[in-house]
Design an enzyme around this catalytic site. Sequence first.
Site, PDB file in Angstrom:
ATOM      1  CD  GLU A  59     -21.608 -29.040  -3.067  1.00 28.06           C
ATOM      2  OE1 GLU A  59     -20.434 -28.821  -3.460  1.00 28.06           O
ATOM      3  OE2 GLU A  59     -21.703 -28.799  -1.740  1.00 28.06           O
TER       4      GLU A  59
ATOM      5  CG  PHE B  95     -24.365 -19.021   7.512  1.00 27.68           C
ATOM      6  CD1 PHE B  95     -23.128 -18.590   7.080  1.00 27.68           C
ATOM      7  CD2 PHE B  95     -24.498 -20.394   7.434  1.00 27.68           C
ATOM      8  CE1 PHE B  95     -22.179 -19.514   6.863  1.00 27.68           C
ATOM      9  CE2 PHE B  95     -23.448 -21.235   7.489  1.00 27.68           C
ATOM     10  CZ  PHE B  95     -22.399 -20.740   6.983  1.00 27.68           C
ATOM     11  CD  GLN B  96     -23.548 -22.833   4.302  1.00 27.70           C
ATOM     12  OE1 GLN B  96     -24.583 -23.434   4.687  1.00 27.70           O
ATOM     13  NE2 GLN B  96     -22.270 -23.224   4.094  1.00 27.70           N
TER      14      GLN B  96
ATOM     15  CE  LYS C 160     -32.751 -26.637   9.182  1.00 32.43           C
ATOM     16  NZ  LYS C 160     -31.317 -26.088   9.927  1.00 32.43           N
TER      17      LYS C 160
ATOM     18  CG  MET D 104      -8.903 -29.494 -28.318  1.00 31.17           C
ATOM     19  SD  MET D 104      -8.414 -30.220 -29.561  1.00 31.17           S
ATOM     20  CE  MET D 104      -9.586 -31.521 -29.749  1.00 31.17           C
TER      21      MET D 104
HETATM   22  C1  LIG Z   1     -14.176 -26.378 -17.314  1.00 37.00           C
HETATM   23  C2  LIG Z   1     -13.194 -26.372 -18.579  1.00 37.00           C
HETATM   24  N1  LIG Z   1     -12.136 -25.406 -18.478  1.00 37.00           N
HETATM   25  C3  LIG Z   1     -11.427 -25.357 -19.694  1.00 37.00           C
HETATM   26  C4  LIG Z   1     -11.921 -25.938 -20.879  1.00 37.00           C
HETATM   27  C5  LIG Z   1     -11.040 -25.429 -22.245  1.00 37.00           C
HETATM   28  N2  LIG Z   1     -10.410 -26.601 -22.831  1.00 37.00           N
HETATM   29  C6  LIG Z   1     -10.878 -27.611 -23.662  1.00 37.00           C
HETATM   30  S1  LIG Z   1     -10.058 -28.921 -24.179  1.00 37.00           S
HETATM   31  C7  LIG Z   1      -8.694 -28.391 -22.847  1.00 37.00           C
HETATM   32  C8  LIG Z   1      -7.514 -29.170 -22.773  1.00 37.00           C
HETATM   33  C9  LIG Z   1      -8.132 -30.437 -22.178  1.00 37.00           C
HETATM   34  O1  LIG Z   1      -6.668 -30.912 -21.690  1.00 37.00           O
HETATM   35  P1  LIG Z   1      -6.489 -32.396 -21.267  1.00 37.00           P
HETATM   36  O2  LIG Z   1      -7.469 -32.688 -20.022  1.00 37.00           O
HETATM   37  O3  LIG Z   1      -5.284 -32.644 -20.691  1.00 37.00           O
HETATM   38  O4  LIG Z   1      -7.066 -33.363 -22.100  1.00 37.00           O
HETATM   39  P2  LIG Z   1      -6.465 -33.631 -23.470  1.00 37.00           P
HETATM   40  O5  LIG Z   1      -6.829 -32.558 -24.754  1.00 37.00           O
HETATM   41  O6  LIG Z   1      -4.825 -33.477 -23.538  1.00 37.00           O
HETATM   42  O7  LIG Z   1      -7.010 -34.857 -24.146  1.00 37.00           O
HETATM   43  C10 LIG Z   1      -9.183 -27.084 -22.275  1.00 37.00           C
HETATM   44  C11 LIG Z   1      -8.223 -26.406 -21.337  1.00 37.00           C
HETATM   45  C12 LIG Z   1     -12.911 -26.764 -20.746  1.00 37.00           C
HETATM   46  N3  LIG Z   1     -13.375 -27.474 -22.047  1.00 37.00           N
HETATM   47  N4  LIG Z   1     -13.443 -27.079 -19.798  1.00 37.00           N
END
Ligand SMILES: Cc1ncc(C[n+]2csc(CCOP(=O)(O)OP(=O)(O)O)c2C)c(N)n1
Lengths: 576, 178
Positions: free
Chosen positions: A51, A113-114, A163, A481
């Site tokens: 979702e 439920f749900q 519902k 990042m």
């Molecule tokens: C749902 C979620 N969890 C954690 C983060 C924190 N976060 C920001 S950038 C990143 C790393 C992303 O890694 P990747 O998808 O391999 O992309 P890259 O930076 O290597 O391009 C994280 C964990 C986020 N932005 N969103």
Amino acid sequence: MSNLMSGARILLECLAREGVDVIFGYPGGVTLPLYDVIYDNPIRHVLVRHEENAAFSAAGYARATGKVGVCCATSGPGATNLTTGLVDAMMDSIPVVALTGQVTSKLIGSDAFQEADTFGITRPCTKHNFLVKDIKELAQIVHEAFHIASTGRPGPVLVDITKDVLQGQAHYTPINEIHLPGYKVVTDGHAGQIRRAAQMMWEAQRPYVYAGGGILAAGASPELKELVETLDAPAVCTLMGLGGLPGSHPNFISMPGMHGSYTANMGMYECDLLIALGVRFDDRVTGRLAAFAPHAKVIHVDIDPAEIGKNRTADLPIVGDVKKVLGKLNRNLKELEPEMASKNSEGRNAWWKQVRGWQAEHPLEPVFSADEIKPQHLMYEINKLSDGKAIVSVDVGQHQMWAAQFIKFDNPRTWICSGGLGSMGFGLPAAIGAQMAHPDQTVFAICGDGGFQMALPELATLVNYQLPVKVIIMNNGYLGMVRQWQELFYNNRLSSVELSAFPNVELLAAAYGMKGRIVHTPMELASALKEAVDEPGPYLMDVRVSQFENVYPMVPAGAAINEMVLAPPQPVAVPR
Amino acid sequence: MLMTISILMENKPGALMRVTGLISQRGYNIESLTVARTLDPTLSRMTLMVDVESRLRGLVIKQMNRLVNVLQAADLTDAPAVMREMVLLRVRATQENRTAILKESEIFGARVVDSSVEGFALEATGASEKMEEFIAVMETYGEIEVTRSGMVAVSLEAKKLRLAPPISKGQPETVGQV
Ligand SMILES: Cc1ncc(C[n+]2csc(CCOP(=O)(O)OP(=O)(O)O)c2C)c(N)n1
């Protein structure tokens, strides 16, 4: 005209009247009455695999078209799974209507439920939300939801429907009027203020246009272009505003902010008039607020009065729809041009000389290497293939910033990006929504190896509907990042950021019944991408890029926007 | 600083939660809250007191006005307005202090709403500071029990109420479509 219909039929009737052609959703017990009528209804239902992704796909559709995106989930877990997508749409002001099922009215509050308090949970995640317990209110509320989602500052609206309402029968009379006495939208900017703004713009020596997502929301790209050309001012688009001004426009000097270009950030710092259009002075753009655009007067145009003065006081605030305001502003500028334009020409010339000087000094240029694929090289090749026209959806992380830096967008609504919330897992489902909206356009979903795995099940959706999305994984083996921050600010203690056990993408693609390929060397990159684009169906590509590349320029958190780190402190050794 | 907000809103389920949610989202504490139906039963009037950094007062009002159910939110902190609070108080009254309590009550304009051998129940209304004094004075007579209503306020300026007109579904004024 009035005849007896089930709530589910009434709902679909209302959606049809709102011009809805596709719903992204996932069924469940409570929404069965709805799915029963969707079965032979002309509105298309796209079955996603989670979702959250239904909400992202609906937002992708909305971002790519400007129309309201619609998603649907069942009660309880279905509804709670939507929430990240709703907050994402909220932060980026994206018009989405989410329909959720709720347990029968009589059971509400009994821990049935749900059952989940969807209304309570989504209150802070939406622009507005509704709980429908009476079938007589259904049609009215659905139309109100679309109106609220799509007008003023757009945003997500959730309609939770019990519902018994979906199942019940009622006489359906089309709604011709809705009444929301407390919902006030100011679209016409104050004429006097607009005139004053035109004056200030001609008087400025160093004007600077700062355009954001509001330009796209309002469809104000032509007006923005006219303004920039009349004034001949340098202009930036924020991460949310990319494509608002053509990426190839000579006055466009790229994106400002944490990973913005040197020119964009220095321009922001040195300008004497900041023309802020449909922007919200996000902290990722402003850096340390106290040192943001310190020499500038600020003109701020926004449809949401609560945005004006929120982070930076405006010397001249204009509340209104930026398309309408810019239309009038452009007329005022033209009227004043003969008398005012020449007055500051000397200062203006010096300003452009300075801007061009910054560009020459520190251009935003991709990095290439003969032995390994540089991430910037990947974006450079995608840019070449796209030629400013493809729709590019991204996830969140380093790849997102490199894509924003190196891919040019000549048209609005071709850059699909989770800006405000920065939700990983956004890129692929959003691309699905965009591709549904534009079946004939090339759509890239550029993902990190981390974010891709958050949305991986949606490959099934791609195959299911044969959507020709090109999924390009920029694979650096890390949560890139986060690794960059650990390297720069946590003594290179790389804690829980290495992504091992990444699936073999060729086998993975085959398992889903689509084409896939791993690309290891810079030499094969261009042809491999070309092959992916030429493939008529979906494509999954794993591009192995150098692991330790970092995104520059970078404004460290808490620093002023002109205090950029332009390059790594010393050449980064690449461990083999 | 303590800010007094007066809100006219639709009398609908969830409307109160939207307003209080906006406050709690910022981590602020609501010091006092009163809400009741107006002459028009579809509308409610709310008076809210909350400790807000003074530079954010304007923003809070704008964000309240942005809520779909809110017809009008106004900052009454520095505006001409009458503000009142009601206090219901029970005090133990012995033979010796009964007259003294009644005298004091009169000074504060309080009414006796119940009297027994145990003591009095008193009702007083007034500005919050006055009520605080009243409570302090009554405390000198021994243990007391107090219920305060929270502030209700009425603005003394006639503020024009601007309402959105009905919208015809025929020609929706949608932004975002080029
Ligand atoms: C749902 C979620 N969890 C954690 C983060 C924190 N976060 C920001 S950038 C990143 C790393 C992303 O890694 P990747 O998808 O391999 O992309 P890259 O930076 O290597 O391009 C994280 C964990 C986020 N932005 N969103």
